[in-house]
Enzyme design. Structure first.
Site, mmCIF file in Angstrom:
data_model
loop_
_atom_site.group_PDB
_atom_site.id
_atom_site.type_symbol
_atom_site.label_atom_id
_atom_site.label_comp_id
_atom_site.label_asym_id
_atom_site.label_seq_id
_atom_site.Cartn_x
_atom_site.Cartn_y
_atom_site.Cartn_z
ATOM 1 N N ARG A 131 10.245 20.579 41.899
ATOM 2 C CA ARG A 131 9.905 20.710 40.475
ATOM 3 C C ARG A 131 11.138 21.285 39.798
ATOM 4 O O ARG A 131 11.584 22.384 40.112
ATOM 5 C CB ARG A 131 8.707 21.648 40.277
ATOM 6 C CG ARG A 131 8.509 22.023 38.829
ATOM 7 C CD ARG A 131 7.191 22.680 38.534
ATOM 8 N NE ARG A 131 6.103 21.712 38.528
ATOM 9 C CZ ARG A 131 4.909 21.935 37.968
ATOM 10 N NH1 ARG A 131 4.653 23.076 37.371
ATOM 11 N NH2 ARG A 131 3.970 21.009 38.004
ATOM 12 N N HIS B 35 5.930 13.205 35.536
ATOM 13 C CA HIS B 35 5.037 14.033 36.371
ATOM 14 C C HIS B 35 4.095 13.095 37.137
ATOM 15 O O HIS B 35 2.893 13.063 36.905
ATOM 16 C CB HIS B 35 4.255 15.004 35.476
ATOM 17 C CG HIS B 35 3.570 16.115 36.212
ATOM 18 N ND1 HIS B 35 3.721 16.334 37.578
ATOM 19 C CD2 HIS B 35 2.719 17.087 35.783
ATOM 20 C CE1 HIS B 35 3.002 17.387 37.925
ATOM 21 N NE2 HIS B 35 2.387 17.853 36.868
ATOM 22 N N GLN C 186 0.681 14.198 38.940
ATOM 23 C CA GLN C 186 -0.471 14.423 38.070
ATOM 24 C C GLN C 186 -1.200 13.115 37.774
ATOM 25 O O GLN C 186 -2.415 13.065 37.680
ATOM 26 C CB GLN C 186 -0.008 15.080 36.759
ATOM 27 C CG GLN C 186 -1.153 15.442 35.837
ATOM 28 C CD GLN C 186 -2.040 16.536 36.394
ATOM 29 O OE1 GLN C 186 -1.544 17.577 36.810
ATOM 30 N NE2 GLN C 186 -3.359 16.320 36.432
ATOM 31 N N ASP D 64 -1.786 17.233 26.276
ATOM 32 C CA ASP D 64 -0.975 18.174 27.059
ATOM 33 C C ASP D 64 -0.430 19.199 26.070
ATOM 34 O O ASP D 64 -0.554 19.023 24.852
ATOM 35 C CB ASP D 64 0.169 17.372 27.739
ATOM 36 C CG ASP D 64 1.032 18.201 28.677
ATOM 37 O OD1 ASP D 64 0.636 19.325 29.036
ATOM 38 O OD2 ASP D 64 2.132 17.712 29.050
ATOM 39 N N CYS E 192 -3.787 17.971 31.873
ATOM 40 C CA CYS E 192 -3.232 18.336 33.185
ATOM 41 C C CYS E 192 -3.299 19.837 33.451
ATOM 42 O O CYS E 192 -3.213 20.256 34.594
ATOM 43 C CB CYS E 192 -1.801 17.819 33.320
ATOM 44 S SG CYS E 192 -0.658 18.544 32.129
ATOM 45 N N ARG F 87 -5.661 16.952 42.423
ATOM 46 C CA ARG F 87 -4.252 17.107 42.804
ATOM 47 C C ARG F 87 -4.163 17.288 44.322
ATOM 48 O O ARG F 87 -3.290 16.714 44.976
ATOM 49 C CB ARG F 87 -3.629 18.328 42.093
ATOM 50 C CG ARG F 87 -3.446 18.161 40.595
ATOM 51 C CD ARG F 87 -2.376 17.148 40.251
ATOM 52 N NE ARG F 87 -1.105 17.442 40.846
ATOM 53 C CZ ARG F 87 -0.204 18.276 40.331
ATOM 54 N NH1 ARG F 87 -0.440 18.882 39.188
ATOM 55 N NH2 ARG F 87 0.960 18.480 40.927
HETATM 56 N N1 NVA Z 1 4.370 18.839 29.912
HETATM 57 C C1 NVA Z 1 4.072 20.057 30.640
HETATM 58 C C2 NVA Z 1 3.244 19.750 31.846
HETATM 59 C C3 NVA Z 1 2.852 20.973 32.654
HETATM 60 C C4 NVA Z 1 2.081 20.629 33.904
HETATM 61 C C5 NVA Z 1 5.370 20.726 31.041
HETATM 62 O O1 NVA Z 1 6.318 20.022 31.431
HETATM 63 O O2 NVA Z 1 5.463 21.951 30.942
HETATM 64 N N1 CP Z 2 -0.696 20.345 35.996
HETATM 65 C C1 CP Z 2 0.225 21.038 36.672
HETATM 66 O O1 CP Z 2 1.198 20.481 37.182
HETATM 67 O O2 CP Z 2 -0.019 22.376 36.757
HETATM 68 P P1 CP Z 2 0.975 23.497 37.294
HETATM 69 O O3 CP Z 2 2.115 23.606 36.292
HETATM 70 O O4 CP Z 2 0.141 24.749 37.343
HETATM 71 O O5 CP Z 2 1.486 23.107 38.640
#
Ligand code: NVA
Ligand code: CP
Length: 304
Positions: A104, A131, A134, A219, A259, A287
């Site tokens: 990540r 992502h 997800q 989101d 998500c 997930r």
């Molecule tokens: N768009 C959000 C998704 C978090 C799971 C981010 O990148 O922070």
């Molecule tokens: N939806 C998701 O990826 O959650 P986290 O940021 O908690 O991993």
């Protein structure tokens, strides 16, 4: 056999995705029945986190343990990655010791560079651009509640961000129409839109985009790394809240997904997660199951 990676949904074919989601639902049932499965016994997943996470970390770590393997949490703060060791050097070393690597991070290019020299499968667990993990959970959740999503209409409300880009990929792979409702200037990537052609429609009016839709998704307005823009975005996105009124324009029995983490009173109304169409808790749990299927596919090359 060459190493398979999962950097975007496009790394799998439609047939592989369908089989993977079937397998995920089977793994879910067998786990709920208390059956022990040790398909990944003695296997190791290295998890590199350069951004925060709750669901992703817990689901990958619990998933590896449930399949008899182990997961290593590697934060860039405590590894040489945070001290400037080249990503390719780290990739060679980590992938020589682990059976798969999950990352990540910020720039999508980082996972691409890592994967280009890795000797083990690499999984994108969120970048600024995509992502895909997800989307596996979202697609599994839709089919568990409503059956095939092929031919359905899905409406994305909010920022044209990493999740939205992955929905664009999903529209093409799973065969649904995607309406994207976003403020001007926050549209998804232009090249991706051009490639998707008439499978994706962009709106600036959420009500128009939500009409008759089968799945409404949103989101956060400011993603990780955009914390400085939070205040400005809150005002730009004020009319893009998913609430009961917007949901009432969707098809009867439409589903709602997010998500998570969610901000009640911002991108969703205070009670939206409890709406009868909301499946967010199943979506979060999936997930775990979808990624267990993904890990078996990438590490063992099997989908059943
Ligand atoms: N768009 C959000 C998704 C978090 C799971 C981010 O990148 O922070
Ligand atoms: N939806 C998701 O990826 O959650 P986290 O940021 O908690 O991993």
């Amino acid at each position: 056999m060459p190493v398979r990676h999962f950097l975007t949904l496009n790394d799998l074919t439609t047939d592989e995705l369908d089989r993977l989601l079937d397998h995920a639902s089977k793994l879910k049932r067998s786990w709920r029945d208390g059956r022990v499965r040790d398909s990944l016994k003695n296997r190791v997943l290295a998890m590199i986190f350069e951004k925060s996470s709750t669901r992703t970390r817990v689901s990958f770590e619990a998933g590896m343990t449930q399949l008899g393997g182990a997961a290593l949490f590697l934060s860039s703060r405590d590894t040489q990655l945070g001290r400037g060791e080249p990503i390719e050097d780290s990739a060679r070393v980590i992938s020589s010791m682990a059976d798969a690597v999950m990352i990540r991070t910020f720039e999508h290019e980082t996972v691409r560079r890592f994967a280009s020299v890795a000797s083990a499968p690499v999984i994108n667990a969120l970048t600024d651009d995509f992502h895909p993990c997800q989307l596996l959970a979202d697609m599994q959740t839709y089919r568990e509640h409503r059956g095939s999503i092929r031919g359905a209409t899905v409406t994305w409300v909010g920022d044209g961000n990493n999740m939205c880009n992955s929905y664009i990929n999903a529209a093409q792979l799973f065969g649904f129409h995607l309406n994207v409702a976003c403020p001007e200037g926050y549209e998804p990537d232009r090249t991706m839109l051009a490639k998707a052609g008439n499978q994706v429609s962009v709106f600036h009016d959420p009500a128009e985009a939500a009409k008759g839709t089968h799945l409404l998704v949103t989101d956060v307005w400011a993603s990780m790394g955009q914390e400085d823009e939070q205040a400005a975005r809150a005002s730009t996105f004020a009319n893009y809240q998913v609430n009961e009124q917007l949901m009432s324009l969707a098809a009867k029995n439409a589903l709602f997904m997010h998500c998570l983490p969610a901000h009640r009173g911002e991108e969703i109304s205070v009670n939206m997660l409890e709406h009868p169409g909301s499946v967010v808790w199943d979506e979060a749990e999936n997930r775990l199951h979808a990624q267990k299927a993904l890990l078996e596919f990438l590490i063992l090359g099997q989908l059943d």
